[in-house]
Design a protein around this motif. Structure first.
Motif, mmCIF file in Angstrom:
data_model
loop_
_atom_site.group_PDB
_atom_site.id
_atom_site.type_symbol
_atom_site.label_atom_id
_atom_site.label_comp_id
_atom_site.label_asym_id
_atom_site.label_seq_id
_atom_site.Cartn_x
_atom_site.Cartn_y
_atom_site.Cartn_z
ATOM 1 N N SER A 9 53.364 110.241 -23.329
ATOM 2 C CA SER A 9 53.140 110.902 -24.623
ATOM 3 C C SER A 9 54.426 110.905 -25.437
ATOM 4 N N ARG B 78 55.246 113.085 -27.502
ATOM 5 C CA ARG B 78 55.789 114.453 -27.592
ATOM 6 C C ARG B 78 55.961 115.024 -26.182
ATOM 7 N N ASN C 296 50.481 117.891 -23.939
ATOM 8 C CA ASN C 296 49.405 118.238 -23.014
ATOM 9 C C ASN C 296 49.552 117.409 -21.742
ATOM 10 N N SER C 297 49.968 116.156 -21.914
ATOM 11 C CA SER C 297 50.138 115.278 -20.747
ATOM 12 C C SER C 297 51.091 115.902 -19.729
ATOM 13 N N PRO D 1 48.167 110.353 -23.635
ATOM 14 C CA PRO D 1 47.037 110.642 -24.529
ATOM 15 C C PRO D 1 46.469 109.367 -25.138
ATOM 16 N N LEU D 2 45.250 109.482 -25.622
ATOM 17 C CA LEU D 2 44.671 108.397 -26.416
ATOM 18 C C LEU D 2 45.200 108.532 -27.840
ATOM 19 N N ALA E 92 44.790 106.643 -31.530
ATOM 20 C CA ALA E 92 44.085 105.637 -32.325
ATOM 21 C C ALA E 92 43.304 104.671 -31.439
ATOM 22 N N ASP E 93 42.530 105.249 -30.542
ATOM 23 C CA ASP E 93 41.674 104.486 -29.626
ATOM 24 C C ASP E 93 42.441 103.529 -28.717
ATOM 25 N N ASN F 103 44.024 111.601 -21.514
ATOM 26 C CA ASN F 103 43.240 112.627 -22.207
ATOM 27 C C ASN F 103 43.140 112.275 -23.677
ATOM 28 N N GLY G 298 41.529 113.734 -27.700
ATOM 29 C CA GLY G 298 41.183 114.936 -28.456
ATOM 30 C C GLY G 298 39.685 115.129 -28.602
ATOM 31 N N PHE G 299 38.952 114.055 -28.766
ATOM 32 C CA PHE G 299 37.508 114.155 -28.967
ATOM 33 C C PHE G 299 36.805 114.606 -27.684
ATOM 34 N N GLU H 276 42.956 118.123 -25.852
ATOM 35 C CA GLU H 276 43.863 118.980 -26.636
ATOM 36 C C GLU H 276 43.484 120.453 -26.433
HETATM 37 C C1 LIG Z 1 48.554 109.982 -33.846
HETATM 38 C C2 LIG Z 1 47.404 110.506 -33.014
HETATM 39 C C3 LIG Z 1 46.304 109.703 -32.770
HETATM 40 C C4 LIG Z 1 45.233 110.196 -32.005
HETATM 41 N N1 LIG Z 1 44.142 109.398 -31.801
HETATM 42 C C5 LIG Z 1 43.084 109.881 -31.096
HETATM 43 C C6 LIG Z 1 41.914 109.083 -30.908
HETATM 44 O O1 LIG Z 1 41.820 107.932 -31.356
HETATM 45 N N2 LIG Z 1 40.869 109.641 -30.240
HETATM 46 C C7 LIG Z 1 40.923 110.892 -29.718
HETATM 47 O O2 LIG Z 1 39.939 111.337 -29.121
HETATM 48 N N3 LIG Z 1 42.034 111.658 -29.856
HETATM 49 C C8 LIG Z 1 43.115 111.189 -30.533
HETATM 50 N N4 LIG Z 1 44.232 111.964 -30.688
HETATM 51 C C9 LIG Z 1 44.294 113.268 -30.014
HETATM 52 C C10 LIG Z 1 45.171 113.226 -28.748
HETATM 53 O O3 LIG Z 1 44.714 112.264 -27.831
HETATM 54 C C11 LIG Z 1 45.145 114.615 -28.095
HETATM 55 O O4 LIG Z 1 45.582 115.571 -29.013
HETATM 56 C C12 LIG Z 1 45.978 114.698 -26.830
HETATM 57 O O5 LIG Z 1 45.694 115.926 -26.175
HETATM 58 C C13 LIG Z 1 47.475 114.622 -27.101
HETATM 59 O O6 LIG Z 1 48.117 114.593 -25.851
HETATM 60 P P1 LIG Z 1 49.686 114.789 -25.679
HETATM 61 O O7 LIG Z 1 50.004 116.226 -26.090
HETATM 62 O O8 LIG Z 1 49.936 114.549 -24.239
HETATM 63 O O9 LIG Z 1 50.384 113.806 -26.571
HETATM 64 C C14 LIG Z 1 45.292 111.502 -31.457
HETATM 65 C C15 LIG Z 1 46.418 112.297 -31.702
HETATM 66 C C16 LIG Z 1 47.459 111.823 -32.483
HETATM 67 C C17 LIG Z 1 48.649 112.714 -32.739
#
Ligand SMILES: Cc1cc2nc3c(=O)[nH]c(=O)nc-3n(C[C@H](O)[C@H](O)[C@H](O)COP(=O)(O)O)c2cc1C
Length: 201
Positions: A10, A12, A17-18, A61-62, A64-65, A94, A96-97, A131
């Motif tokens: 990740s 961040r 969250n990771s 994290p995912l 942008a797909d 993980n 967000g969706f 998230e």
């Molecule tokens: C730039 C960006 C792009 C993201 N793209 C997606 C996505 O395509 N599909 C999805 O379900 N979540 C998406 N998310 C949500 C993240 O996957 C989610 O918030 C995740 O928990 C972040 O994990 P992290 O805190 O470990 O980075 C995106 C978040 C960010 C900031």
């Protein structure tokens, strides 16, 4: 079962969250776990260290797909700095969706990388609502499935697991809308502003 190297992809990392998912994994994996975040400056060193482990777990994290760009860079570095011993690659992704299957393309990207470069493929956990789930009453679902992932990796009985909040989509959307609108308010950003492409402005 051997020690496992956990790499956080990740951007961040320290607040991610990771990182929290990696911590839950560590608590539930019976052998030693070594955790590191992938950064711009430590990639070659991480490639060398991979040789010491029977397993590596990418936690990310995912975005942008697909994969976060820092993780993509790391894979490119790894391709040109392959370790002598290649650990089995497992994944804890993980998104967000709500739907865990949103993560499938990103998982395929890592698996393609593994096949091309001779890394054995291990287990995968695809987490939806990543998230939100740890701050919700459904945290136990994330923990239960991370524990399952840890068991699969430890036993070598590899599986692909999916988990998410047990909510209908409309309810998840409502809750997410409310959460992000309130979150924006904390930083003086309106919902309308968040719906534009000017997020960096
Ligand atoms: C730039 C960006 C792009 C993201 N793209 C997606 C996505 O395509 N599909 C999805 O379900 N979540 C998406 N998310 C949500 C993240 O996957 C989610 O918030 C995740 O928990 C972040 O994990 P992290 O805190 O470990 O980075 C995106 C978040 C960010 C900031």
């Amino acid at each position: 079962m051997g020690n496992i190297f956990i790499l956080n992809g990740s951007p961040r990392a320290s607040k991610s969250n990771s990182k929290q998912y990696a911590e839950i994994f560590s608590k539930n994996y019976l052998q030693e776990t070594i955790y590191k975040a992938i950064s711009k400056t430590n990639q070659v060193q991480l490639c060398r260290e991979l040789s010491h482990y029977s397993d590596v777990l990418f936690v990310f994290p995912l975005y942008a797909d697909a994969l976060p760009v820092g993780l993509l860079h790391f894979l490119k570095t790894l391709e040109t700095n392959l370790p002598e011993h290649k650990p089995t690659v497992s994944i804890l992704i993980n998104c967000g969706f709500l739907e865990p299957e949103q993560n499938e393309v990103a998982v395929k990207i890592i698996h393609l990388f593994c096949r091309r470069n001779g890394f054995p493929i291990g287990s995968t956990l695809m987490l939806g609502s990543g998230e939100a789930i740890l701050k919700s009453p459904f945290k136990y679902i994330a923990i239960r499935n991370i524990r399952k992932l840890a068991k699969c990796i430890a036993s070598g009985n590899h599986q692909t697991i999916q988990a998410t909040m047990p909510l209908p989509k409309f309810l998840f959307r409502l809750a997410a809308n409310k959460y992000w609108t309130k979150y924006g308010q904390k930083f003086g950003i309106t919902k309308k502003q968040m719906q534009t492409m000017e997020t960096e402005g």
